[in-house]
Design a protein around this motif. Structure first.
Motif, PDB file in Angstrom:
ATOM      1  N   THR A 170      -1.985  -0.232   8.320  1.00 38.79           N
ATOM      2  CA  THR A 170      -1.650   0.196   7.848  1.00 38.79           C
ATOM      3  C   THR A 170      -0.792  -0.324   7.458  1.00 38.79           C
ATOM      4  OG1 THR A 170      -1.592   2.140  10.424  1.00 38.79           O
ATOM      5  CG2 THR A 170      -0.256   2.299   8.735  1.00 38.79           C
ATOM      6  N   MET A 171      -0.041  -1.032   7.005  1.00 39.51           N
ATOM      7  CA  MET A 171       1.160  -1.802   6.966  1.00 39.51           C
ATOM      8  C   MET A 171       0.509  -1.987   5.911  1.00 39.51           C
ATOM      9  SD  MET A 171       3.396  -4.362   9.579  1.00 39.51           S
ATOM     10  CE  MET A 171       3.923  -5.004   8.445  1.00 39.51           C
ATOM     11  N   ALA A 172      -0.948  -3.298   5.453  1.00 41.11           N
ATOM     12  CA  ALA A 172      -1.466  -3.141   4.647  1.00 41.11           C
ATOM     13  C   ALA A 172      -2.106  -2.369   3.741  1.00 41.11           C
ATOM     14  CB  ALA A 172      -3.097  -3.953   4.996  1.00 41.11           C
ATOM     15  N   VAL A 173      -1.747  -0.900   4.055  1.00 41.94           N
ATOM     16  CA  VAL A 173      -2.583   0.494   3.207  1.00 41.94           C
ATOM     17  C   VAL A 173      -1.078   0.156   2.370  1.00 41.94           C
ATOM     18  CG1 VAL A 173      -2.942   1.987   3.138  1.00 41.94           C
ATOM     19  CG2 VAL A 173      -4.391   0.859   4.842  1.00 41.94           C
ATOM     20  N   TYR A 174       0.401   0.580   2.827  1.00 42.21           N
ATOM     21  CA  TYR A 174       1.591   1.327   1.842  1.00 42.21           C
ATOM     22  C   TYR A 174       1.031  -0.293   1.591  1.00 42.21           C
ATOM     23  CZ  TYR A 174       2.117   5.080   4.556  1.00 42.21           C
ATOM     24  OH  TYR A 174       1.806   6.615   5.765  1.00 42.21           O
ATOM     25  N   LEU A 175       0.938  -1.178   1.557  1.00 45.13           N
ATOM     26  CA  LEU A 175       1.450  -2.417   1.122  1.00 45.13           C
ATOM     27  C   LEU A 175       0.464  -2.420  -0.491  1.00 45.13           C
ATOM     28  CD1 LEU A 175       2.854  -4.904  -0.148  1.00 45.13           C
ATOM     29  CD2 LEU A 175       1.542  -6.509   1.685  1.00 45.13           C
ATOM     30  N   ALA A 176      -0.619  -2.038  -0.487  1.00 50.15           N
ATOM     31  CA  ALA A 176      -1.939  -1.842  -1.940  1.00 50.15           C
ATOM     32  C   ALA A 176      -1.430  -1.053  -2.267  1.00 50.15           C
ATOM     33  CB  ALA A 176      -3.016  -1.766  -0.522  1.00 50.15           C
ATOM     34  N   ILE A 177      -0.819   0.510  -1.823  1.00 52.75           N
ATOM     35  CA  ILE A 177      -0.443   1.594  -2.596  1.00 52.75           C
ATOM     36  C   ILE A 177       0.653   0.891  -3.593  1.00 52.75           C
ATOM     37  CG2 ILE A 177       0.170   3.688  -2.171  1.00 52.75           C
ATOM     38  CD1 ILE A 177      -1.658   4.340   0.044  1.00 52.75           C
ATOM     39  N   SER A 178       1.601   0.640  -3.215  1.00 52.52           N
ATOM     40  CA  SER A 178       2.837   0.036  -3.358  1.00 52.52           C
ATOM     41  C   SER A 178       2.813  -1.004  -4.784  1.00 52.52           C
ATOM     42  CB  SER A 178       4.050  -0.077  -2.179  1.00 52.52           C
ATOM     43  OG  SER A 178       4.478   0.912  -1.805  1.00 52.52           O
ATOM     44  N   LEU A 179       1.841  -1.975  -4.287  1.00 54.74           N
ATOM     45  CA  LEU A 179       1.750  -2.844  -5.329  1.00 54.74           C
ATOM     46  C   LEU A 179       0.802  -1.891  -6.354  1.00 54.74           C
ATOM     47  CD1 LEU A 179       0.622  -6.186  -3.046  1.00 54.74           C
ATOM     48  CD2 LEU A 179       2.515  -5.590  -4.732  1.00 54.74           C
ATOM     49  N   ALA A 180      -0.016  -1.166  -5.750  1.00 51.09           N
ATOM     50  CA  ALA A 180      -1.567  -0.468  -7.652  1.00 51.09           C
ATOM     51  C   ALA A 180      -0.227   0.198  -8.109  1.00 51.09           C
ATOM     52  CB  ALA A 180      -2.354  -0.221  -6.726  1.00 51.09           C
ATOM     53  N   THR A 181       0.548   1.107  -7.276  1.00 47.78           N
ATOM     54  CA  THR A 181       1.051   2.259  -8.482  1.00 47.78           C
ATOM     55  C   THR A 181       2.339   1.514  -9.310  1.00 47.78           C
ATOM     56  OG1 THR A 181       1.283   3.414  -6.409  1.00 47.78           O
ATOM     57  CG2 THR A 181       3.221   3.830  -8.357  1.00 47.78           C
ATOM     58  N   ALA A 182       2.727   0.599  -8.902  1.00 43.87           N
ATOM     59  CA  ALA A 182       3.922  -0.916  -9.868  1.00 43.87           C
ATOM     60  C   ALA A 182       3.357  -1.364 -10.768  1.00 43.87           C
ATOM     61  CB  ALA A 182       4.304  -1.889  -8.236  1.00 43.87           C
ATOM     62  N   ALA A 183       1.559  -2.065 -10.037  1.00 43.07           N
ATOM     63  CA  ALA A 183       0.679  -2.315 -11.745  1.00 43.07           C
ATOM     64  C   ALA A 183       0.804  -1.663 -12.280  1.00 43.07           C
ATOM     65  CB  ALA A 183      -0.353  -2.701 -11.203  1.00 43.07           C
TER      66      ALA A 183
END
Length: 399
Positions: A372-385
């Motif tokens: 779950t933490m990895a999913v939210y981290l990936a979504i946040s990094l993708a949005t920021a990128a």
């Protein structure tokens, strides 16, 4: 004479000299810090594995292929109680992404509208926008979600007395029921035509930019013909596709409306709550960005004879984007992370399905929480990128 700029690091001659050298001491401290972090990580992992072994708790990710055995109320992808825990994870992830995407779109439009209204010369419009911002952003989001779900949507009439909407839709306590359009044939052709139209628009814009940089005048007539083709071809394709499509209208059945597209009240409450809450913060960001543009730009636009609306659209708003986009990215990330509050109103998002039901059934808390933490981290990094890329595209060129 040797230039100071070409001075290089000199190897210390003695151990005493090396001990007082800033470069050597910085390297030693970094190595010690890296070793301390590695030792701490090793202790955490080894203690966790040992504790799981003592409590006879299975570890690993093999549980993802086991049968889930429970149903999910809203499934955008095929799923049943015979599906695996991995499929349940994908359903929760898809529900989270759908809520985040729709919520961001609505919050952006609503926030920009209210932010511009905050600076309106109309006293009533400006005060209404100010009241919205102060009221919404100072109340907890969880409370707003409960208000929308319990005090608004759960008090709607039953399906027998549903509120009729224009276009054949209905709104009742079971949710929103809308007509469903399905492309029986030609759907692939429609998507291909739309993709070609978008590619043509991108090529025309790129070609016009190259011509302007080269000092060439873009032929206006050819440009108009090109844009006409880009707009007309997809319009005709969509009209043909709709003519060949079938429409399924919702019809009142024995207990609920049948047919059409049904949207559950949990989804409506979550999207409305997240978008209206985030829009209040976006409105203040937009207001600050518009006020950050120098007054001289407004005066120059007025001197050129532009109306207030033209000056806002052509001069003020494009310049304010360099101020708006960085904090706007933070609001997009907050909206995505705040969607985890869906568990309070029963919407099956990632946290509710995976970190709730799946965790309780399997007992593998470490693996579930890590995923779950990895999913939210990936979504946040993708949005920021993506927002950083967009910010770079819209920023001013510095010479």
């Amino acid at each position: 004479m040797r230039s100071p700029d070409l001075k290089r690091w000199r190897e210390p001659a003695t151990w005493k000299e090396a001990a007082y050298d800033p470069g050597v001491r910085a390297a030693v401290f970094q190595v010690l810090l890296a070793l301390a972090i590695a030792f701490l990580a090793y202790e955490i992992v080894s203690n966790t594995i040992e504790n799981l072994r003592k409590q006879n708790i299975a570890s690993g990710f093999g549980f993802l292929s086991e049968t889930a055995g429970f149903d999910i109320s809203q499934t955008p992808i095929p799923y049943s109680s015979k599906s695996t825990y991995g499929a349940a994870f994908l359903v929760g992830l898809a529900n989270t992404l759908i809520v985040a995407f729709i919520g961001i779109a609505i919050a952006t439009v609503l926030g920009f509208t209210i932010g511009i209204a905050r600076l309106s010369p109309n006293w009533l419009v400006a005060k209404l926008a100010l009241s919205y911002v102060e009221l919404i952003r100072n109340m907890p989001l969880l409370l707003q979600l409960l208000v929308w779900y319990v005090a608004v949507l759960r008090t709607l009439p039953f399906p027998q007395d549903a509120l009729a909407l224009p276009g054949g839709g209905f709104l009742d306590v079971r949710g929103l029921h809308l007509p469903r359009f399905s492309l029986d044939s030609g759907g692939g052709i429609l998507l291909a035509v739309l993709a070609l139209a978008l590619a043509g628009a991108w090529w025309l814009k790129r070609q016009a930019g190259i011509d302007r940089e080269a000092g060439q005048t873009v032929p206006t007539r050819a440009q108009r013909v090109g844009w006409g083709l880009v707009i007309a071809v997809p319009t005709i394709a969509v009209a043909i596709a709709f003519a060949a499509s079938s429409v399924s209208y919702p019809v009142l059945g024995r207990f609920n409306h049948e047919g059409g597209l049904s949207i559950e009240p949990e989804f409506l409450a979550l999207v409305i709550g997240l978008s209206t809450y985030t829009a209040a913060f976006i409105a203040e960001i937009v207001r600050a960005g518009l006020q950050g543009v120098p007054r001289g730009q407004r005066e120059a636009a007025a001197a050129l004879g532009l109306s207030r609306r033209q000056a806002l659209r052509l001069v003020i708003l494009p310049q304010s984007l360099r101020i708006i986009i960085p904090p706007l990215t933070n609001q997009y990330l907050n909206l995505t992370k705040n969607s985890s509050l869906a568990v309070a109103i029963g919407y099956p998002d990632l946290v509710s399905v995976f970190s709730g039901t799946v965790l309780n059934q399997t007992g593998q808390a470490v693996e579930v929480i890590l995923i779950t933490m990895a999913v939210y981290l990936a979504i946040s990094l993708a949005t920021a990128a993506f927002m950083n890329w967009f910010n770079k595209r819209t920023s001013w060129a510095e010479r």
